[in-house]
Design a protein around this motif. Structure first.
Motif, PDB file in Angstrom:
ATOM      1  N   SER A 200       0.690  -1.166  -0.035  1.00  0.00           N
ATOM      2  CA  SER A 200      -0.035  -0.007   0.191  1.00  0.00           C
ATOM      3  C   SER A 200       0.871   1.390   0.231  1.00  0.00           C
ATOM      4  O   SER A 200       0.639   2.193  -0.774  1.00  0.00           O
ATOM      5  CB  SER A 200      -0.774  -0.014   1.151  1.00  0.00           C
ATOM      6  OG  SER A 200      -1.752   1.341   1.419  1.00  0.00           O
ATOM      7  N   GLU A 203       2.230   2.134  -3.436  1.00  0.00           N
ATOM      8  CA  GLU A 203       1.139   2.923  -4.185  1.00  0.00           C
ATOM      9  C   GLU A 203       0.876   4.139  -3.761  1.00  0.00           C
ATOM     10  O   GLU A 203       0.864   5.012  -4.620  1.00  0.00           O
ATOM     11  CB  GLU A 203      -0.248   1.928  -4.208  1.00  0.00           C
ATOM     12  CG  GLU A 203      -0.135   0.401  -4.856  1.00  0.00           C
ATOM     13  CD  GLU A 203      -0.265   0.525  -6.117  1.00  0.00           C
ATOM     14  OE1 GLU A 203      -0.705   1.454  -6.689  1.00  0.00           O
ATOM     15  OE2 GLU A 203       0.175  -0.391  -6.683  1.00  0.00           O
ATOM     16  N   ARG A 204       0.835   4.313  -2.277  1.00  0.00           N
ATOM     17  CA  ARG A 204       0.812   5.806  -1.866  1.00  0.00           C
ATOM     18  C   ARG A 204       2.081   6.557  -2.304  1.00  0.00           C
ATOM     19  O   ARG A 204       1.852   7.841  -2.930  1.00  0.00           O
ATOM     20  CB  ARG A 204       0.852   5.785  -0.527  1.00  0.00           C
ATOM     21  CG  ARG A 204      -0.600   5.278   0.083  1.00  0.00           C
ATOM     22  CD  ARG A 204      -0.431   5.137   1.637  1.00  0.00           C
ATOM     23  NE  ARG A 204      -0.429   6.513   2.188  1.00  0.00           N
ATOM     24  CZ  ARG A 204      -0.330   6.964   3.466  1.00  0.00           C
ATOM     25  NH1 ARG A 204      -0.260   5.845   4.294  1.00  0.00           N
ATOM     26  NH2 ARG A 204      -0.176   8.309   3.827  1.00  0.00           N
ATOM     27  N   SER A 282      -2.875  -4.505  -6.112  1.00  0.00           N
ATOM     28  CA  SER A 282      -4.213  -4.313  -6.837  1.00  0.00           C
ATOM     29  C   SER A 282      -4.544  -6.034  -6.858  1.00  0.00           C
ATOM     30  O   SER A 282      -5.744  -6.581  -7.048  1.00  0.00           O
ATOM     31  CB  SER A 282      -4.104  -3.959  -8.160  1.00  0.00           C
ATOM     32  OG  SER A 282      -3.244  -4.626  -8.761  1.00  0.00           O
ATOM     33  N   LEU A 459      -7.490   4.107  -1.521  1.00  0.00           N
ATOM     34  CA  LEU A 459      -6.112   3.153  -0.973  1.00  0.00           C
ATOM     35  C   LEU A 459      -6.100   3.052   0.330  1.00  0.00           C
ATOM     36  O   LEU A 459      -5.827   1.858   0.968  1.00  0.00           O
ATOM     37  CB  LEU A 459      -4.939   3.732  -1.718  1.00  0.00           C
ATOM     38  CG  LEU A 459      -3.664   3.085  -1.532  1.00  0.00           C
ATOM     39  CD1 LEU A 459      -3.583   1.281  -1.980  1.00  0.00           C
ATOM     40  CD2 LEU A 459      -2.310   3.843  -2.155  1.00  0.00           C
TER      41      LEU A 459
END
Length: 489
Positions: A200, A203-204, A282, A459
């Motif tokens: 995560s 992605e952030r 994902s 997210l």
């Protein structure tokens, strides 16, 4: 006539007899008392299913059994491999397993030494000088003594002192076994949470970097419009401030991401520089079904409750040990061998030696120490019972809080998903109008920046639902593997 001292003597000597007349006097019940179980875990009843978000409405299976390898429900082979690696290579688990193996051997040694006789062989050779007496002629006599014998001793466990001591140690070994299982569960949960959080954060970081680029572009466009007179200076300053503020969050976010990767590597038994690559966020599927174990079965499913129960068992056995110390103890001994003043005499028939005996000891007066030790053991037992009840209550609260948070996470994620979809559609509409010349180009950057911000919020809530699901599996006492509890030999 009895003096005060003789009356005290008779009172003390009557204590074992009084205890012997009571069938339950030696030790209290080793099974913890029943704890009132809630009709439902929380203030509000657990819903049959949570809110639908990202295509999944989690179903809460009331009355289901704990899931041993629950991490496999995330549908990621890479995540499964990380958990298996950590369980196999963790130094902490390895040390705990070694300590447990040593504790089991110590238990075996104590049981065998307390319930079986001990036999020893010994040999002795001495050269002695006899004492000289006044007025006796010299020289002093010198002589040798040779002995060899086998000795056997056996302590009769008349009142269960040894049995209670063995039961106490066995319960303490069980504590270690359940603590090891708890450590396995915690390690598996930490690996799953760490891997999800690291994915995560990756992605952030990527989305935040894109957001900074967009905000910088908005700031440049606003500055040009200010120079052309179509925007105020405050608009330009505000846009530049927004970009700088977002950019300032990036270093800390990257550091948090790297720290999570380092921590995950250590959980796997690796050096921090050998952290595994991040999973594709994902590709992680939130488990659609999560178990909600009934309270009565939760007591047998959670290792922390089993540890507290083993503490009660050990404390009850300690009361039995302290009580048995007030009663007589009987020890038998026997020996046989050879002895003499020289080897030929010692090995001949005339050198045979043997002995047999018994020793009986009854405590009479120890200054009240034995009775105080028994009272102390009873107080510790009562304390362990209360601690067991507290552990059960905390377990119920843990489940209730996790269920409540997970339900709230689904609702929050559903709202964040709706917000992201709206922001995405707004961005697409704005981009189409920019291409048609109906809007200025800078409006597309601003719309895309809002869309990226909505993706970041979604997210965050998606990560929370994934990790809270892992916490619920943990709260339900999902075993990693069945612990091998100590067995009294």
């Amino acid at each position: 006539m009895r003096t005060p001292s003789t009356r005290a003597y008779f009172r003390l000597s009557a204590v074992p007899l009084a205890l012997a007349l009571s069938a339950c006097a030696f030790a209290p019940d080793s099974k913890p008392p029943a704890v009132a179980q809630p009709a439902q875990y929380g203030v509000e009843a657990t819903p049959a299913a949570g809110a639908s978000a990202q295509g999944v409405a989690q179903r809460f299976e009331r009355g289901a059994q704990p899931v041993p390898e629950w991490w496999k429900r995330y549908g990621s082979n890479e995540l499964n491999a990380l958990v298996e690696e950590g369980l196999a290579n963790s130094p902490d688990l390895g040390a705990a397993e070694r300590n447990l193996a040593g504790a089991r051997e110590q238990l075996r040694a104590q049981v065998n030494s307390s319930l079986l006789p001990s036999v020893d062989a010994g040999a002795n050779a001495k050269r002695n000088r006899a004492l000289t007496m006044p007025n006796l002629p010299e020289p002093t006599a010198l002589y040798n003594i040779y002995t060899g014998q086998i000795q056997a001793t056996y302590d009769l466990d008349l009142f269960g002192a040894a049995r209670f001591a063995n039961a106490s140690l066995a319960a303490k070994v069980e504590q270690q076994a359940f603590q090891l299982e708890s450590a396995r569960r915690s390690l598996a949960g930490n690996i799953v949470t760490g891997a999800i959080t690291s994915a995560s954060l990756a992605e952030r970081v990527a989305l935040t970097e894109k957001q900074v680029v967009l905000l910088r572009q908005v700031a440049r466009d606003t500055q040009r419009r200010y120079e052309l007179g179509s925007a105020s200076q405050n608009d330009a300053l505000d846009a530049d401030q927004d970009a700088a503020t977002q950019e300032a969050s990036l270093p800390g976010l990257r550091a948090q991401w790297q720290a999570t990767r380092h921590a995950l590597a250590v959980l796997l038994g690796r050096n921090p520089d050998q952290a595994p690559p991040d999973l594709a966020f994902s590709m992680l599927a939130v488990p659609e079904q999560v178990p909600v174990v009934v309270p009565s079965e939760l007591l047998a499913a959670r290792p922390d409750i089993q540890v507290a129960e083993a503490v009660v068992q050990a404390a009850a056995a300690d009361v039995g040990v302290a009580t048995a110390q007030l009663f007589p103890s009987l020890s038998l001994s026997a020996s046989m061998g050879k002895g003499g003043f020289n080897w030929p005499a010692a090995l001949s028939g005339a050198g045979s030696i043997w002995a047999i005996g018994a020793s009986l000891t009854q405590p009479i007066f120890h200054g009240g120490a034995l009775l105080a030790e028994r009272r102390a053991a009873k107080e510790r037992y009562e304390g362990s019972v209360l601690q067991y009840k507290q552990t059960v209550l905390v377990a119920f609260r843990d489940v209730a809080d996790t269920l409540s948070r997970l339900d709230a996470d689904g609702q929050a994620l559903a709202s964040a998903e709706a917000s992201r979809r709206a922001a995405e559609q707004s961005y697409r509409n704005t981009a189409s109008r920019v291409r048609l010349g109906a809007l200025a180009p800078y409006t597309e950057y601003a719309a895309e920046q809002h869309y990226v911000a909505a993706r970041l919020r979604e997210l965050e809530y998606a990560n929370t639902r994934l990790t809270e699901t892992a916490a619920l599996f943990q709260a339900m006492g999902s075993p990693v593997r069945a612990p091998q509890v100590a067995q009294q030999q």
